[in-house]
Write a protein that holds these residues in place. Sequence first.
Motif, short mmCIF file in Angstrom:
data_model
loop_
_atom_site.label_atom_id
_atom_site.label_comp_id
_atom_site.label_asym_id
_atom_site.label_seq_id
_atom_site.Cartn_x
_atom_site.Cartn_y
_atom_site.Cartn_z
N GLU A 93 0.79 -1.17 0.00
CA GLU A 93 0.10 -0.04 0.12
C GLU A 93 0.71 1.39 0.19
O GLU A 93 0.61 2.21 -0.80
N ASN A 94 1.90 0.86 0.76
CA ASN A 94 2.65 2.08 0.48
C ASN A 94 3.56 2.45 -0.43
O ASN A 94 3.62 3.77 -0.93
N SER A 96 1.13 4.01 -3.41
CA SER A 96 1.05 5.55 -2.54
C SER A 96 2.31 6.46 -3.04
O SER A 96 1.11 7.75 -4.03
N THR A 142 1.79 7.04 -7.24
CA THR A 142 0.48 7.22 -7.33
C THR A 142 1.31 9.04 -7.34
O THR A 142 1.21 9.71 -8.79
N ARG A 143 1.62 9.56 -5.98
CA ARG A 143 1.99 11.23 -6.17
C ARG A 143 3.06 11.09 -7.69
O ARG A 143 3.20 12.06 -7.72
#
Length: 317
Positions: A300-301, A304, A307-308
Amino acid sequence: MRFISVLGLLLGAAPFAMAQGYPTKPIRLVVPYPPGGPTDFAGRAVSAKLTELLGQQMVVDNRPGAGTVIGSELIARASPDGYNLLFGTGGGTFLAPLILPKVPYDPQKDFAPVAMLVMSPQVLVVHPGVGANSVKELIAVAKAKPGQLNFSSVGTGTSPHLGGELFKSLAGVDMVHVPYKGTAPSMTDLIAGRVQLAWSSIPTVLAHVQAGRLKMLGTGGTRRSPALPDIPPIADTLPGYELVTWYAIFAPAGTPAAIITRLNTETAKVLRDPDIIKRFGEQGLEPTVMTPAELKRYSENDVSRWTRLIKAANIRL
């Protein structure tokens, strides 16, 4: 009322009983990559050891295509019974939905984390003609020649491409991305000097570095790799830089927790096997033990942060 209570106990015990007898038939491990290469090597090495520990054959099923989407979707839609597993990768299974339009699965919702397998830092290599012997010197060259250095990758949105974009962002330099249709043409042009630098896996470039055709300036790990103890992490120069390839096992969402626990326990034994540690180390792969919960948080990290970057760099196919 007593009947309902007994029924509840029986239903609750069913998954545990299933896990106690598991496995009773061969297990399929879908590898969404073609035979050969580091992904297939790792998948087959782990499956052979798990076959011994589980007492049932673990069959590797190569299903390449569409940037790992074909194989990943196959398991996302498979029966959650512990006999269908996915050899997932951060750069494929989890990165594809961030780049490709209309990917038919959600890696966070459709897969249950089972076990991390390995991590391997991507490495930064340059053509000798660049005239840089360190990451700091490369940044100086790039700043002196804005827009004149080209970095290759195996395609838009792949890990090597994102590694270059992250480097540009943290170093404040302007470099041009040149996407290729695979590793071979990318490396061919890098060695010929038609592009000046690239990020790649250790096995892909090690022979070229040893032969003097390329220079290795840094790794994408947060610490020095046991496979390359003399090469510093890029993060020593650019704090926050991380570009790591990781492989893990996933099951369809809904797979009983007891089965996942059994698979995680046996996989941890495989990753501590001296033979596996040696064989993986020779390929620049670092066996990494995680619980399912730890793997979930890590994936998940990872999603994330990429994605940024993808949004900030406006990366599109």
